[in-house]
Motif scaffolding. Sequence first.
Motif, PDB file in Angstrom:
ATOM      1  N   ASN A  74     -25.995 113.188  -8.802  1.00 19.13           N
ATOM      2  CA  ASN A  74     -25.662 113.814  -7.527  1.00 19.13           C
ATOM      3  C   ASN A  74     -26.937 114.379  -6.925  1.00 19.13           C
ATOM      4  O   ASN A  74     -27.313 115.519  -7.216  1.00 19.13           O
ATOM      5  CB  ASN A  74     -24.627 114.926  -7.756  1.00 19.13           C
ATOM      6  N   PRO A  75     -27.627 113.606  -6.082  1.00 17.32           N
ATOM      7  CA  PRO A  75     -28.939 114.038  -5.588  1.00 17.32           C
ATOM      8  C   PRO A  75     -28.875 115.277  -4.704  1.00 17.32           C
ATOM      9  O   PRO A  75     -29.837 116.034  -4.631  1.00 17.32           O
ATOM     10  CB  PRO A  75     -29.440 112.808  -4.803  1.00 17.32           C
ATOM     11  N   GLU A  76     -27.738 115.494  -4.035  1.00 16.20           N
ATOM     12  CA  GLU A  76     -27.626 116.640  -3.130  1.00 16.20           C
ATOM     13  C   GLU A  76     -27.663 117.961  -3.887  1.00 16.20           C
ATOM     14  O   GLU A  76     -28.003 118.998  -3.320  1.00 16.20           O
ATOM     15  CB  GLU A  76     -26.336 116.527  -2.317  1.00 16.20           C
ATOM     16  N   ALA A  77     -27.289 117.924  -5.168  1.00 18.89           N
ATOM     17  CA  ALA A  77     -27.298 119.150  -5.969  1.00 18.89           C
ATOM     18  C   ALA A  77     -28.665 119.420  -6.571  1.00 18.89           C
ATOM     19  O   ALA A  77     -28.836 120.392  -7.314  1.00 18.89           O
ATOM     20  CB  ALA A  77     -26.249 119.044  -7.073  1.00 18.89           C
ATOM     21  N   GLY A  78     -29.628 118.576  -6.270  1.00 17.24           N
ATOM     22  CA  GLY A  78     -30.948 118.735  -6.853  1.00 17.24           C
ATOM     23  C   GLY A  78     -30.969 118.204  -8.270  1.00 17.24           C
ATOM     24  O   GLY A  78     -30.453 117.133  -8.548  1.00 17.24           O
ATOM     25  N   GLY A  79     -31.546 118.959  -9.166  1.00 15.08           N
ATOM     26  CA  GLY A  79     -31.621 118.502 -10.547  1.00 15.08           C
ATOM     27  C   GLY A  79     -32.898 117.740 -10.801  1.00 15.08           C
ATOM     28  O   GLY A  79     -33.616 117.334  -9.880  1.00 15.08           O
ATOM     29  N   PRO A  80     -33.210 117.506 -12.063  1.00 14.44           N
ATOM     30  CA  PRO A  80     -34.491 116.877 -12.431  1.00 14.44           C
ATOM     31  C   PRO A  80     -34.527 115.395 -12.093  1.00 14.44           C
ATOM     32  O   PRO A  80     -33.486 114.723 -12.047  1.00 14.44           O
ATOM     33  CB  PRO A  80     -34.544 117.089 -13.946  1.00 14.44           C
ATOM     34  N   GLU A  81     -35.729 114.886 -11.867  1.00 14.59           N
ATOM     35  CA  GLU A  81     -35.935 113.450 -11.709  1.00 14.59           C
ATOM     36  C   GLU A  81     -36.160 112.861 -13.100  1.00 14.59           C
ATOM     37  O   GLU A  81     -37.063 113.283 -13.816  1.00 14.59           O
ATOM     38  CB  GLU A  81     -37.142 113.170 -10.817  1.00 14.59           C
ATOM     39  N   VAL A  82     -35.340 111.885 -13.455  1.00 10.16           N
ATOM     40  CA  VAL A  82     -35.370 111.381 -14.826  1.00 10.16           C
ATOM     41  C   VAL A  82     -35.254 109.863 -14.870  1.00 10.16           C
ATOM     42  O   VAL A  82     -34.694 109.230 -13.967  1.00 10.16           O
ATOM     43  CB  VAL A  82     -34.229 111.995 -15.675  1.00 10.16           C
ATOM     44  N   ASP A  83     -35.794 109.292 -15.949  1.00 11.72           N
ATOM     45  CA  ASP A  83     -35.521 107.904 -16.327  1.00 11.72           C
ATOM     46  C   ASP A  83     -34.245 107.889 -17.154  1.00 11.72           C
ATOM     47  O   ASP A  83     -34.010 108.779 -17.982  1.00 11.72           O
ATOM     48  CB  ASP A  83     -36.657 107.347 -17.194  1.00 11.72           C
ATOM     49  N   VAL A  84     -33.427 106.868 -16.953  1.00 14.31           N
ATOM     50  CA  VAL A  84     -32.162 106.753 -17.674  1.00 14.31           C
ATOM     51  C   VAL A  84     -32.084 105.385 -18.347  1.00 14.31           C
ATOM     52  O   VAL A  84     -32.302 104.350 -17.707  1.00 14.31           O
ATOM     53  CB  VAL A  84     -30.955 106.927 -16.726  1.00 14.31           C
ATOM     54  N   ALA A  85     -31.798 105.394 -19.633  1.00 16.77           N
ATOM     55  CA  ALA A  85     -31.558 104.157 -20.392  1.00 16.77           C
ATOM     56  C   ALA A  85     -30.140 104.210 -20.921  1.00 16.77           C
ATOM     57  O   ALA A  85     -29.744 105.202 -21.546  1.00 16.77           O
ATOM     58  CB  ALA A  85     -32.550 104.032 -21.540  1.00 16.77           C
ATOM     59  N   VAL A  86     -29.363 103.172 -20.655  1.00 13.83           N
ATOM     60  CA  VAL A  86     -27.947 103.197 -21.040  1.00 13.83           C
ATOM     61  C   VAL A  86     -27.561 101.930 -21.785  1.00 13.83           C
ATOM     62  O   VAL A  86     -28.095 100.854 -21.565  1.00 13.83           O
ATOM     63  CB  VAL A  86     -27.025 103.351 -19.803  1.00 13.83           C
ATOM     64  N   ASP A  87     -26.611 102.088 -22.668  1.00 13.94           N
ATOM     65  CA  ASP A  87     -25.860 100.977 -23.237  1.00 13.94           C
ATOM     66  C   ASP A  87     -24.413 101.464 -23.292  1.00 13.94           C
ATOM     67  O   ASP A  87     -24.020 102.133 -24.254  1.00 13.94           O
ATOM     68  CB  ASP A  87     -26.372 100.593 -24.619  1.00 13.94           C
ATOM     69  N   PRO A  88     -23.642 101.188 -22.244  1.00 12.65           N
ATOM     70  CA  PRO A  88     -22.278 101.726 -22.181  1.00 12.65           C
ATOM     71  C   PRO A  88     -21.437 101.387 -23.402  1.00 12.65           C
ATOM     72  O   PRO A  88     -20.603 102.183 -23.829  1.00 12.65           O
ATOM     73  CB  PRO A  88     -21.711 101.081 -20.915  1.00 12.65           C
ATOM     74  N   LEU A  89     -21.677 100.196 -23.964  1.00  9.70           N
ATOM     75  CA  LEU A  89     -20.973  99.812 -25.186  1.00  9.70           C
ATOM     76  C   LEU A  89     -21.942  99.040 -26.075  1.00  9.70           C
ATOM     77  O   LEU A  89     -22.147  97.843 -25.897  1.00  9.70           O
ATOM     78  CB  LEU A  89     -19.736  98.976 -24.870  1.00  9.70           C
ATOM     79  N   GLU A  90     -22.537  99.749 -27.007  1.00 10.82           N
ATOM     80  CA  GLU A  90     -23.410  99.085 -27.976  1.00 10.82           C
ATOM     81  C   GLU A  90     -22.515  98.500 -29.065  1.00 10.82           C
ATOM     82  O   GLU A  90     -21.993  99.204 -29.920  1.00 10.82           O
ATOM     83  CB  GLU A  90     -24.397 100.073 -28.598  1.00 10.82           C
ATOM     84  N   GLY A  91     -22.321  97.189 -28.967  1.00 11.34           N
ATOM     85  CA  GLY A  91     -21.433  96.524 -29.907  1.00 11.34           C
ATOM     86  C   GLY A  91     -20.175  95.988 -29.242  1.00 11.34           C
ATOM     87  O   GLY A  91     -19.057  96.300 -29.647  1.00 11.34           O
ATOM     88  N   THR A  92     -20.353  95.167 -28.213  1.00  7.19           N
ATOM     89  CA  THR A  92     -19.186  94.609 -27.528  1.00  7.19           C
ATOM     90  C   THR A  92     -18.372  93.721 -28.465  1.00  7.19           C
ATOM     91  O   THR A  92     -17.137  93.784 -28.486  1.00  7.19           O
ATOM     92  CB  THR A  92     -19.616  93.797 -26.290  1.00  7.19           C
ATOM     93  N   THR A  93     -19.062  92.905 -29.250  1.00  6.23           N
ATOM     94  CA  THR A  93     -18.369  92.046 -30.212  1.00  6.23           C
ATOM     95  C   THR A  93     -17.688  92.874 -31.292  1.00  6.23           C
ATOM     96  O   THR A  93     -16.601  92.535 -31.768  1.00  6.23           O
ATOM     97  CB  THR A  93     -19.350  91.044 -30.840  1.00  6.23           C
ATOM     98  N   ILE A  94     -18.340  93.973 -31.680  1.00  6.65           N
ATOM     99  CA  ILE A  94     -17.760  94.871 -32.678  1.00  6.65           C
ATOM    100  C   ILE A  94     -16.390  95.354 -32.219  1.00  6.65           C
ATOM    101  O   ILE A  94     -15.404  95.324 -32.966  1.00  6.65           O
ATOM    102  CB  ILE A  94     -18.685  96.085 -32.915  1.00  6.65           C
TER     103      ILE A  94
END
Length: 324
Positions: A74-94
């Motif tokens: 939510n950029p309007e609320a300010g907050g830190p500038e960050v890099d984001v790395a995601v894996d929403p589901l690590e292990g889809t086959t699992i």
Amino acid sequence: MERELALEIVRVTEMAALASSHWMGRGKKNEADGAATSAMRAMFDTINMRGTVVIGEGELDEAPMLYIGEKLGNPEAGGPEVDVAVDPLEGTTIVAKGHNNAMSVIAIGDRGTLLHAPDMYMMKMAVGKRAAGQINLYDPVDKMIEVVAKANNKRVQDVTVIIQERDRHQAIIDAIREKGARVKLFGDGDVGAAIAACLPHTGIDLFLGIGGAPEGVISAAAIKCLGGDMQAQLKPQNDIERERCIRMGLVNPEQLLTLNDLVKGDDAIFAATGVSDGELLQGVRYLGDDMVETHSIVMRAQTKTIRFVRAVHNTEHKPNLLWK
């Protein structure tokens, strides 16, 4: 980064895990991944941060959301500038098969601190804090085991090496066995396996093997939080992949990458929620009466604080769950 961000990020992995857990054992990995991705993306809009995806579900033309370069928070609320790395589901086959070690994971660092790893193979080695600073990815396997055994005050025959069960690892597995150490094989999900090597209660001393480069960076964020150590080397398979490495700033695409190359600076946040039971976390549990339990871990590198979070959710009040 603000410390409140760590606990906010857990809410995001919880929602992704809840959404994907509905597909456990149903044989539909794409549906499981899609549910996790959609739930995670929706929850990010509630977080007060200015994030940019550096590791995600693919390039803009490959993924409808959580693509590389997408702005989150939510950029309007300010907050830190960050890099984001995601894996929403690590292990889809699992999840599709109902096996262990599936998780939803996020790593966050200050802007410009996470390596923008391309989607290719990476050789990885990880150890806990006792062996930190003593490892060398170029050492032969028998020497790696000797170093870890000495650091952890164990006999060689008591050392446990965790490695993915793949044909490409057979020579490494043979070398471990010849040395007399113990081997623990896993099928999919090497983020959890790498982290397990840094937690004493797992009994795992060394993580070794070739897996995905994006997962390597996510693992590195967690390992930095735990005070462990990691080294890696990208393994481009062709000229196109090699050129991608050069574009991201690596003059030598196969140079040795240290933990600080993977995650720069002294701060990072890692959060994960279990979807199925694993080395690190318990999976989602359906308790009845619309109550569902999740188990998560959240860590911050600057303080080295590790929190395990058990939460009970009333799914009647979770509008972002796509299967509701």
